[in-house]
Design an enzyme around this catalytic site. Structure first.
Site: not given
Ligand code: P1T
Length: 393
Positions: A59, A112, A182, A207
């Site tokens: 992690r 978004y 973004d 994306k």
């Protein structure tokens, strides 16, 4: 490992292929050219005071994710990259790391829908003002002493609104406000927000970075050491990290980002021009078109216009739904940035949880459709749109 390459000397495509992936010429290593998927969750110690390597637990860090984060930082031209399990996890980490209760956020008025939902439904302790960031006087007037972040998309999702990032950053920095961009839509191939003054860059790597609609992921990029340390702590302490396997897939995606983006853009242009000349289409929103109100600005602050566009059909919801149902190649689905072309209706899909009044106020009508141009043959995509838009078929 002997580091033979100074990645900072190289251009975008060279970085995309080589950054983070120096082959090891060490006699005891296997000489992998491609970074392997390290699937171990834990790492050996010689004794409790002496680890075998820099790694102790997956992690916190692992070699595959580290290679990917290094590559991401190199293609965004920043110092540090952090990979998360989704775009929303990346955005959440930014808010957790950089805000405290009562801080104020200014957001571009067409973000978004999921980002708006995170702000409005989860971080109810952070007041948000959604404004048109092209109005600098309004921006100045909206700033409060407790304003901490200005949150930008350019182009926005789905109205393809553009703002002058450098100008917004200049005002923001005068007031000590952190600029978050973004960069999902243009991808680092077409825009480098750090050079325009962004302090933090976020991505839904689901994306264009992944590029094949098969990996969920997000990222945060920065050159600010203080911001990086806070975000790294959140990444480790909260644990919404990207897995080694997904890190590998995204690394593989980045290697073809430049060629994919060129083809996405070529197809978006072809689709936008076709739609602009179609009698059933009321307006086409694509920053590459001369008719886009900020076309000249995009030319200045980015090296391309991307593969995303939206268009509004004459008529009502039913007409838009009919067109979408008739499409054969375009798949009606949320998300974007994959090799296949997608179409969606924001008012009923990605932005369905934004209230009707807000949708109307910002211009997301029931016939506004958003297209993610894939990398198929443009003529096949145009033919598909042509038959779907034909009346009486
Ligand atoms: O889906 P996820 O990887 O968690 O990313 C969220 C996100 C963040 N920022 C932008 C600009 C986005 O477009 C998204 C996700 N968007 C879609 C799923 C969509 O269809 O628009």
């Amino acid at each position: 490992m002997i580091m033979r390459r100074d990645i900072n000397r190289y251009g975008f495509s060279t970085r995309a292929i080589h950054a983070g992936e120096e082959p090891s010429y060490d006699e005891n290593a296997s000489g992998d050219v491609i970074t392997p998927i390290h699937l171990t969750t834990t790492y050996a110690w010689r004794n409790p005071s002496n680890r075998v390597s820099e790694y102790d637990y997956v992690r916190s860090s692992n070699p595959t994710r580290k290679a990917y984060e290094t590559k991401l930082a190199a293609i965004e031209y920043v110092k540090h990259g952090l990979a998360f399990a989704s775009g929303m996890a990346a955005e959440n980490a930014v808010l957790q790391a950089l805000t405290s209760s009562g801080d104020h956020i200014i957001g571009f008025d067409d973000l978004y829908g999921g980002t708006r939902r995170l702000f409005d439904k989860v971080y109810t302790n952070l007041p948000v003002s959604y404004i048109d960031l092209n109005d600098f006087a309004l921006f100045e007037a909206t700033v409060r002493p407790e304003t901490k972040i200005v949150w930008i998309e350019s182009p926005t999702n789905p109205l393809m609104k553009i703002c002058d990032i450098a100008a917004v950053a200049e005002i923001a920095h005068k007031h000590g406000i952190i600029v978050v961009v973004d960069n999902t839509f243009l991808s680092p191939y077409f825009m480098k927000p750090a050079a325009l003054g962004a302090d933090v860059i976020v991505h839904s790597t689901t994306k264009y970075i992944g590029g094949h609609s098969d990996v969920l992921g997000g990222a945060v990029l920065t050159s600010d050491e203080g911001i990086f340390e806070k975000l790294k702590a959140i990444q480790n302490n909260c644990g919404a990290v990207l897995s080694p396997f997904d890190s590998y897939l995204n690394m593989r995606g980045i290697k073809t980002l430049s060629v994919r983006m060129e083809q996405h853009q070529r197809n978006a242009f072809a689709i936008a021009r076709f739609l602009e000349s179609h009698p059933r289409v009321k307006r086409v929103l694509y920053p590459g078109l001369e008719s886009h109100p900020r076309h000249e600005l995009v030319k200045r602050q980015a090296s391309g216009f991307g593969g995303m566009l939206s268009f509004e059909l004459e008529g009502r919801l039913k007409d838009a739904e009919n067109v979408m149902e008739k499409l054969v190649l375009f798949v009606t689905a949320e998300s974007l940035g994959g090799v296949e072309s997608l179409i969606e209706l924001p008012a009923k899909m990605t932005h369905v949880h934004v209230d009707k009044q807000t949708l109307e106020a910002i211009g997301i009508s029931d016939t506004l459709m958003r297209v993610s141009a894939g990398i198929e043959d443009a003529k096949d995509l145009i033919a598909d749109l042509e038959q779907a838009l034909a009346i009486n078929n």
